[in-house]
Design a protein around this motif. Structure first.
Motif, PDB file in Angstrom:
ATOM      1  N   ALA A 141       2.022   3.579   2.776  1.00 33.04           N
ATOM      2  CA  ALA A 141       2.277   2.527   1.781  1.00 33.04           C
ATOM      3  C   ALA A 141       3.768   2.519   1.471  1.00 33.04           C
ATOM      4  O   ALA A 141       4.263   3.375   0.737  1.00 33.04           O
ATOM      5  CB  ALA A 141       1.461   2.786   0.519  1.00 33.04           C
ATOM      6  N   SER A 142       4.483   1.553   2.034  1.00 32.11           N
ATOM      7  CA  SER A 142       5.945   1.610   2.028  1.00 32.11           C
ATOM      8  C   SER A 142       6.615   0.767   0.953  1.00 32.11           C
ATOM      9  O   SER A 142       7.808   0.936   0.701  1.00 32.11           O
ATOM     10  CB  SER A 142       6.481   1.190   3.397  1.00 32.11           C
ATOM     11  N   GLU A 143       5.881  -0.151   0.313  1.00 33.78           N
ATOM     12  CA  GLU A 143       6.530  -1.019  -0.673  1.00 33.78           C
ATOM     13  C   GLU A 143       5.549  -1.455  -1.755  1.00 33.78           C
ATOM     14  O   GLU A 143       4.396  -1.799  -1.465  1.00 33.78           O
ATOM     15  CB  GLU A 143       7.123  -2.242   0.019  1.00 33.78           C
ATOM     16  N   LEU A 144       6.019  -1.450  -2.995  1.00 31.58           N
ATOM     17  CA  LEU A 144       5.278  -1.973  -4.156  1.00 31.58           C
ATOM     18  C   LEU A 144       6.229  -2.834  -4.978  1.00 31.58           C
ATOM     19  O   LEU A 144       7.329  -2.391  -5.313  1.00 31.58           O
ATOM     20  CB  LEU A 144       4.756  -0.838  -5.042  1.00 31.58           C
ATOM     21  N   SER A 145       5.809  -4.042  -5.302  1.00 29.10           N
ATOM     22  CA  SER A 145       6.608  -4.932  -6.153  1.00 29.10           C
ATOM     23  C   SER A 145       5.693  -5.545  -7.201  1.00 29.10           C
ATOM     24  O   SER A 145       4.590  -6.004  -6.880  1.00 29.10           O
ATOM     25  CB  SER A 145       7.268  -6.039  -5.328  1.00 29.10           C
ATOM     26  N   PHE A 146       6.151  -5.572  -8.455  1.00 35.65           N
ATOM     27  CA  PHE A 146       5.338  -6.132  -9.533  1.00 35.65           C
ATOM     28  C   PHE A 146       6.204  -6.337 -10.766  1.00 35.65           C
ATOM     29  O   PHE A 146       7.304  -5.783 -10.874  1.00 35.65           O
ATOM     30  CB  PHE A 146       4.162  -5.198  -9.871  1.00 35.65           C
ATOM     31  N   VAL A 147       5.708  -7.130 -11.682  1.00 36.12           N
ATOM     32  CA  VAL A 147       6.376  -7.338 -12.961  1.00 36.12           C
ATOM     33  C   VAL A 147       5.921  -6.255 -13.933  1.00 36.12           C
ATOM     34  O   VAL A 147       4.714  -6.062 -14.137  1.00 36.12           O
ATOM     35  CB  VAL A 147       6.058  -8.739 -13.527  1.00 36.12           C
ATOM     36  N   HIS A 148       6.866  -5.543 -14.519  1.00 35.28           N
ATOM     37  CA  HIS A 148       6.546  -4.487 -15.483  1.00 35.28           C
ATOM     38  C   HIS A 148       5.864  -5.120 -16.695  1.00 35.28           C
ATOM     39  O   HIS A 148       6.440  -5.991 -17.362  1.00 35.28           O
ATOM     40  CB  HIS A 148       7.838  -3.788 -15.910  1.00 35.28           C
ATOM     41  N   PRO A 149       4.620  -4.713 -16.999  1.00 33.84           N
ATOM     42  CA  PRO A 149       3.899  -5.365 -18.106  1.00 33.84           C
ATOM     43  C   PRO A 149       4.577  -5.237 -19.458  1.00 33.84           C
ATOM     44  O   PRO A 149       4.413  -6.114 -20.319  1.00 33.84           O
ATOM     45  CB  PRO A 149       2.544  -4.643 -18.108  1.00 33.84           C
ATOM     46  N   ALA A 150       5.351  -4.182 -19.680  1.00 34.17           N
ATOM     47  CA  ALA A 150       5.981  -3.982 -20.988  1.00 34.17           C
ATOM     48  C   ALA A 150       7.350  -4.645 -21.079  1.00 34.17           C
ATOM     49  O   ALA A 150       7.684  -5.243 -22.104  1.00 34.17           O
ATOM     50  CB  ALA A 150       6.108  -2.487 -21.280  1.00 34.17           C
ATOM     51  N   LEU A 208       0.991   3.868  -7.802  1.00 36.92           N
ATOM     52  CA  LEU A 208       1.362   3.494  -9.171  1.00 36.92           C
ATOM     53  C   LEU A 208       0.356   4.086 -10.147  1.00 36.92           C
ATOM     54  O   LEU A 208      -0.857   3.975  -9.941  1.00 36.92           O
ATOM     55  CB  LEU A 208       1.371   1.968  -9.286  1.00 36.92           C
ATOM     56  N   MET A 209       0.846   4.735 -11.197  1.00 35.37           N
ATOM     57  CA  MET A 209      -0.015   5.285 -12.241  1.00 35.37           C
ATOM     58  C   MET A 209       0.456   4.778 -13.599  1.00 35.37           C
ATOM     59  O   MET A 209       1.658   4.555 -13.813  1.00 35.37           O
ATOM     60  CB  MET A 209      -0.015   6.812 -12.216  1.00 35.37           C
ATOM     61  N   ALA A 210      -0.493   4.580 -14.507  1.00 30.34           N
ATOM     62  CA  ALA A 210      -0.190   4.113 -15.858  1.00 30.34           C
ATOM     63  C   ALA A 210      -0.050   5.296 -16.802  1.00 30.34           C
ATOM     64  O   ALA A 210      -0.612   6.367 -16.577  1.00 30.34           O
ATOM     65  CB  ALA A 210      -1.301   3.196 -16.348  1.00 30.34           C
ATOM     66  N   GLN A 227      -2.850   1.010 -18.353  1.00 32.76           N
ATOM     67  CA  GLN A 227      -3.812   1.058 -17.246  1.00 32.76           C
ATOM     68  C   GLN A 227      -4.557  -0.272 -17.120  1.00 32.76           C
ATOM     69  O   GLN A 227      -4.753  -0.782 -16.018  1.00 32.76           O
ATOM     70  CB  GLN A 227      -4.796   2.205 -17.453  1.00 32.76           C
ATOM     71  N   ARG A 228      -4.947  -0.845 -18.259  1.00 32.15           N
ATOM     72  CA  ARG A 228      -5.638  -2.150 -18.233  1.00 32.15           C
ATOM     73  C   ARG A 228      -4.702  -3.241 -17.722  1.00 32.15           C
ATOM     74  O   ARG A 228      -5.102  -4.084 -16.909  1.00 32.15           O
ATOM     75  CB  ARG A 228      -6.158  -2.501 -19.628  1.00 32.15           C
ATOM     76  N   ALA A 229      -3.474  -3.233 -18.186  1.00 33.02           N
ATOM     77  CA  ALA A 229      -2.520  -4.272 -17.786  1.00 33.02           C
ATOM     78  C   ALA A 229      -2.217  -4.194 -16.287  1.00 33.02           C
ATOM     79  O   ALA A 229      -2.196  -5.219 -15.596  1.00 33.02           O
ATOM     80  CB  ALA A 229      -1.226  -4.142 -18.591  1.00 33.02           C
ATOM     81  N   LEU A 230      -1.992  -3.001 -15.784  1.00 36.56           N
ATOM     82  CA  LEU A 230      -1.711  -2.855 -14.362  1.00 36.56           C
ATOM     83  C   LEU A 230      -2.959  -3.111 -13.519  1.00 36.56           C
ATOM     84  O   LEU A 230      -2.878  -3.679 -12.431  1.00 36.56           O
ATOM     85  CB  LEU A 230      -1.160  -1.456 -14.079  1.00 36.56           C
ATOM     86  N   GLY A 231      -4.116  -2.721 -14.044  1.00 35.13           N
ATOM     87  CA  GLY A 231      -5.364  -3.018 -13.339  1.00 35.13           C
ATOM     88  C   GLY A 231      -5.591  -4.510 -13.214  1.00 35.13           C
ATOM     89  O   GLY A 231      -6.024  -5.002 -12.159  1.00 35.13           O
ATOM     90  N   ASP A 232      -5.256  -5.251 -14.271  1.00 38.34           N
ATOM     91  CA  ASP A 232      -5.376  -6.712 -14.222  1.00 38.34           C
ATOM     92  C   ASP A 232      -4.412  -7.297 -13.195  1.00 38.34           C
ATOM     93  O   ASP A 232      -4.741  -8.259 -12.495  1.00 38.34           O
ATOM     94  CB  ASP A 232      -5.081  -7.310 -15.603  1.00 38.34           C
ATOM     95  N   ALA A 233      -3.211  -6.716 -13.093  1.00 42.24           N
ATOM     96  CA  ALA A 233      -2.234  -7.212 -12.119  1.00 42.24           C
ATOM     97  C   ALA A 233      -2.749  -7.031 -10.697  1.00 42.24           C
ATOM     98  O   ALA A 233      -2.607  -7.922  -9.845  1.00 42.24           O
ATOM     99  CB  ALA A 233      -0.902  -6.489 -12.303  1.00 42.24           C
ATOM    100  N   PHE A 234      -3.363  -5.899 -10.428  1.00 40.13           N
ATOM    101  CA  PHE A 234      -3.957  -5.699  -9.101  1.00 40.13           C
ATOM    102  C   PHE A 234      -5.112  -6.664  -8.878  1.00 40.13           C
ATOM    103  O   PHE A 234      -5.238  -7.268  -7.798  1.00 40.13           O
ATOM    104  CB  PHE A 234      -4.439  -4.256  -8.945  1.00 40.13           C
ATOM    105  N   ALA A 235      -5.969  -6.826  -9.889  1.00 46.22           N
ATOM    106  CA  ALA A 235      -7.129  -7.712  -9.752  1.00 46.22           C
ATOM    107  C   ALA A 235      -6.701  -9.160  -9.528  1.00 46.22           C
ATOM    108  O   ALA A 235      -7.359  -9.909  -8.788  1.00 46.22           O
ATOM    109  CB  ALA A 235      -8.013  -7.604 -10.991  1.00 46.22           C
ATOM    110  N   ASN A 236      -5.602  -9.553 -10.157  1.00 42.72           N
ATOM    111  CA  ASN A 236      -5.096 -10.927 -10.015  1.00 42.72           C
ATOM    112  C   ASN A 236      -4.161 -11.094  -8.814  1.00 42.72           C
ATOM    113  O   ASN A 236      -3.582 -12.174  -8.627  1.00 42.72           O
ATOM    114  CB  ASN A 236      -4.367 -11.336 -11.300  1.00 42.72           C
TER     115      ASN A 236
END
Length: 226
Positions: free
Chosen positions: A197-206, A66-68, A74-83
Motif C-alpha cells: 500500500a504505497s499511497e493514501l490521500s484524504f481530507v483531514h476530518p478535523a 491509517l488509524m484514528a 474513527q467514525r469520521a474516517l470510517g465514513d470517508a472510507f465508506a464514501n
C-alpha cells in the motif's frame, strides 16, 4: 530496563490520527490464538492508548495504514472510507507480461466469499460489485515467456476482501508470492507477497487539510525470480 515496546514505523502523527507503515507478515488486528496477539493495532495502543482501527491490510501486505485517535475520529474516517473519498494506491509485481502504457485499465468483476475455502474470495456474478484500476509501469522477461513479470500500480475503487489479489488472478496475472491464490510456481517466484500500500490521500476530518502520504515498496521488478 530494556525497551520492550515493539518498533513502529511512524509516518505521521497528530492529535487526531496516525499513519503507520506496516511490515509484511504482521497482522493489523489480533487473530485467534496466543501466537497471533502481536499486531499493528496492539503495538500502536501501547504507544497511543486512544489508537483505533479504521481499515486493514492483509497480513502478507505491507504499507500505509491509517488509524484514528478516539471514537469520533474513527467514525469520521470510517465514513470517508465508506464514501470512497480516501484515495488508495498500491504497487505489486505480478506474474506474466502486461502491456505497459499510460492509460489506466479497469477490472470489473463482482466478488463473493468462496465458502468451502474460506477466507478465500472468488469472482461470481452473484457477488458484490468490485472495481480495480490498474496500470503497468514496467515489464521484464528473464527466462523466456515463463520468466515474465510486471510492476503494476493498482487503485481499488471498492474495498472487498482480497480484491486486488483475486482481480489480478482473474485476468491471468496473480501477484508473485501469493500463498493464498498463487500456484506453487507463483509462490516460489518471490520471498513474500509482492503487494504494498504505497499511497493514501484524504481530507483531514478535523483540519480540512488535504493530506497525502507515500511509501515506497521494499521490493521491485528485480525481486521476481525466474
Amino acid at each position: 530496563m530494556p525497551d520492550t515496546v515493539p518498533l513502529i514505523d511512524l509516518v505521521h502523527e497528530d492529535a487526531h490520527l496516525l499513519v503507520l507503515n506496516k511490515p509484511a507478515g504482521l497482522l493489523c488486528v489480533p487473530g485467534r490464538g496466543e501466537d497471533k496477539q502481536d499486531c499493528l493495532s496492539a503495538r500502536a495502543v501501547q504507544r497511543w492508548p486512544d489508537a483505533l482501527v479504521v481499515h486493514r491490510l492483509d497480513m502478507a501486505t505491507s504499507g500505509l495504514v491509517l488509524m484514528a485517535r478516539g471514537a469520533a475520529m474513527q467514525r469520521a474516517l470510517g465514513d470517508a472510507f465508506a464514501n470512497r473519498t480516501v484515495h488508495k494506491r498500491y504497487e505489486a509485481v505480478v506474474d506474466g507480461a502486461m502491456p505497459v502504457r499510460d492509460e489506466w485499465s479497469v477490472i470489473d468483476a463482482p466478488l463473493i466469499a468462496d465458502w468451502p475455502r474460506r477466507p478465500l474470495q472468488k469472482v461470481d456474478p452473484a457477488g458484490k460489485p468490485s472495481l480495480t484500476r490498474w496500470r503497468a509501469l514496467s515489464s521484464s522477461v528473464s527466462n523466456g515467456c515463463n520468466g515474465a513479470a510486471t510492476h503494476v500500480l493498482l487503485e481499488p475503487l471498492t474495498g472487498r476482501s482480497h480484491q486486488l489479489r483475486v482481480h489480478l488472478l482473474s485476468i491471468g496475472h496473480p501477484i508473485l508470492g501469493d500463498a493464498l491464490y498463487g500456484s506453487a510456481q507463483v509462490q516460489a517466484r518471490a520471498p513474500r507477497l509482492l503487494l504494498h500500500a504505497s499511497e493514501l490521500s484524504f481530507v483531514h476530518p478535523a483540519t480540512q487539510q488535504m493530506l497525502n502520504f507515500e511509501s515506497a515498496p521494499a521490493f521491485s521488478l528485480s525481486t521476481a525470480r525466474p
